[in-house]
Motif scaffolding. Structure first.
Motif, PDB file in Angstrom:
ATOM      1  N   ILE A  47       0.839  -1.208   0.000  1.00  0.00           N
ATOM      2  CA  ILE A  47       0.000   0.000   0.000  1.00  0.00           C
ATOM      3  C   ILE A  47       0.873   1.257   0.000  1.00  0.00           C
ATOM      4  O   ILE A  47       0.578   2.231  -0.697  1.00  0.00           O
ATOM      5  N   THR A  48       1.974   1.224   0.742  1.00  0.00           N
ATOM      6  CA  THR A  48       2.894   2.370   0.780  1.00  0.00           C
ATOM      7  C   THR A  48       3.443   2.670  -0.618  1.00  0.00           C
ATOM      8  O   THR A  48       3.475   3.827  -1.052  1.00  0.00           O
ATOM      9  N   LEU A  49       3.852   1.600  -1.327  1.00  0.00           N
ATOM     10  CA  LEU A  49       4.386   1.782  -2.684  1.00  0.00           C
ATOM     11  C   LEU A  49       3.335   2.387  -3.612  1.00  0.00           C
ATOM     12  O   LEU A  49       3.629   3.303  -4.397  1.00  0.00           O
ATOM     13  N   LEU A  50       2.093   1.921  -3.473  1.00  0.00           N
ATOM     14  CA  LEU A  50       1.005   2.435  -4.315  1.00  0.00           C
ATOM     15  C   LEU A  50       0.740   3.920  -4.028  1.00  0.00           C
ATOM     16  O   LEU A  50       0.548   4.722  -4.948  1.00  0.00           O
ATOM     17  N   LEU A  51       0.753   4.287  -2.739  1.00  0.00           N
ATOM     18  CA  LEU A  51       0.526   5.690  -2.349  1.00  0.00           C
ATOM     19  C   LEU A  51       1.600   6.604  -2.931  1.00  0.00           C
ATOM     20  O   LEU A  51       1.295   7.681  -3.471  1.00  0.00           O
ATOM     21  N   ILE A  52       2.855   6.165  -2.813  1.00  0.00           N
ATOM     22  CA  ILE A  52       3.964   6.985  -3.303  1.00  0.00           C
ATOM     23  C   ILE A  52       3.897   7.141  -4.821  1.00  0.00           C
ATOM     24  O   ILE A  52       4.095   8.232  -5.370  1.00  0.00           O
ATOM     25  N   ALA A  53       3.569   6.024  -5.523  1.00  0.00           N
ATOM     26  CA  ALA A  53       3.459   6.080  -6.987  1.00  0.00           C
ATOM     27  C   ALA A  53       2.327   7.016  -7.398  1.00  0.00           C
ATOM     28  O   ALA A  53       2.486   7.821  -8.327  1.00  0.00           O
ATOM     29  N   ALA A  54       1.190   6.925  -6.683  1.00  0.00           N
ATOM     30  CA  ALA A  54       0.049   7.799  -7.007  1.00  0.00           C
ATOM     31  C   ALA A  54       0.420   9.258  -6.770  1.00  0.00           C
ATOM     32  O   ALA A  54       0.083  10.137  -7.579  1.00  0.00           O
TER      33      ALA A  54
END
Lengths: 106, 167
Positions: A47-54
């Motif tokens: 989820i952290t990776l997805l947030l940063i990418a977004a």
């Protein structure tokens, strides 16, 4: 948002999903309480990776970072309290196997 | 060059995650999890989020690993016979994970037809300062963080008090 940004987001979201799959599999298959905590941690990483990418593709990196910092604080507290509860269970039952937790059954 | 580097990092991260799940020893699992966190921190630096990268590196890679290792250190390992029996049963349960991960990746590329391009776009993500966002726009997050940290601290104190009484 241009095409290369969207491509990058889709590629990163694949790896985020894979991390989530690993974590979910760990939680579903394991019988060790400690490994359940590790699985939860893996899902949070995804989820952290997805947030940063977004945040990166939309240009709102500051907001994404603020959210991630909050998520990290939350993660630490969950791990600390969860670890304490697991230790307490271990000292009471001499086992970390979820199948032995039957004191509340019935 | 950057493209290959990013792809390598992401693949190593997923492999470390698989290693975390299928590893027999809890100690090795905790170390693999620290590797996942460290790689995630590098990716955060590359995705123009240095502050959250620092937090990830110091808290998730450092503090959480220390907490995990301390917790493992406070428990005693199983005896050799029991361990061997568990190892045999373990592999039966965990052997499907690499297959599932590969299948999910293939299905993803099959349904969402995207080119394999891991180069970061040249655009530097613009945005306001993270300190400004955290202190001015999202103050409620800070209240939440303080509440959560206090809850955690009180929770641990109560847990250890109960354990001391029990002993």
């Amino acid at each position: 948002m241009n095409n290369s940004m969207w491509t990058m987001f889709l590629n990163l979201s694949l790896f985020s999903i894979l991390l989530g799959v690993c974590g979910l599999y760990c939680i579903l298959v394991t019988r060790n309480l400690f490994r359940i905590l590790i699985g939860l941690e893996l899902i949070t990483k995804g989820i952290t990776l997805l947030l940063i990418a977004a945040g990166y593709i939309t240009g709102h990196t500051a907001t994404a970072q603020a959210l991630v910092i909050t998520l990290i604080a939350l993660e630490v507290v969950v791990i600390v309290v969860g670890g304490g509860i697991i230790l307490s269970i271990y000292w009471n039952n001499k086992s970390m196997d979820v199948r032995n937790l039957r004191h509340l059954k019935g | 060059m950057l493209s290959t580097f990013n792809l390598m990092l992401l693949i190593i991260m997923v492999m470390a995650a698989i290693g975390t799940v299928i590893s027999r020893s809890l100690l090795k699992s905790a170390i693999s999890l620290a590797l996942v966190s460290a790689i995630l921190a590098v990716l955060m630096f590359e995705l123009a989020s240095p502050l959250s990268g620092v937090f990830e590196l110091s808290i998730c890679t450092g503090l959480i690993t220390v907490i995990f290792l301390s917790t493992i250190g406070l428990t005693s390992p199983k005896d050799a016979g029991e361990q061997e029996e568990l190892t045999k049963k373990r592999w039966k349960r965990y052997r499907y994970l690499p297959v599932i991960v590969t299948a999910v990746a293939l299905l993803y590329f099959w349904f969402i037809k995207i080119p394999m391009d891991f180069t970061l776009p040249a655009k530097e993500a613009a945005g306001s300062d993270v300190r400004n966002v955290l202190w001015n726009l999202r103050q409620i997050d800070l209240v939440g963080q303080i509440t959560i940290i206090l809850t955690g601290a009180f929770g641990v104190i109560i847990l250890f008090r109960e354990l001391t009484k029990h002993e």
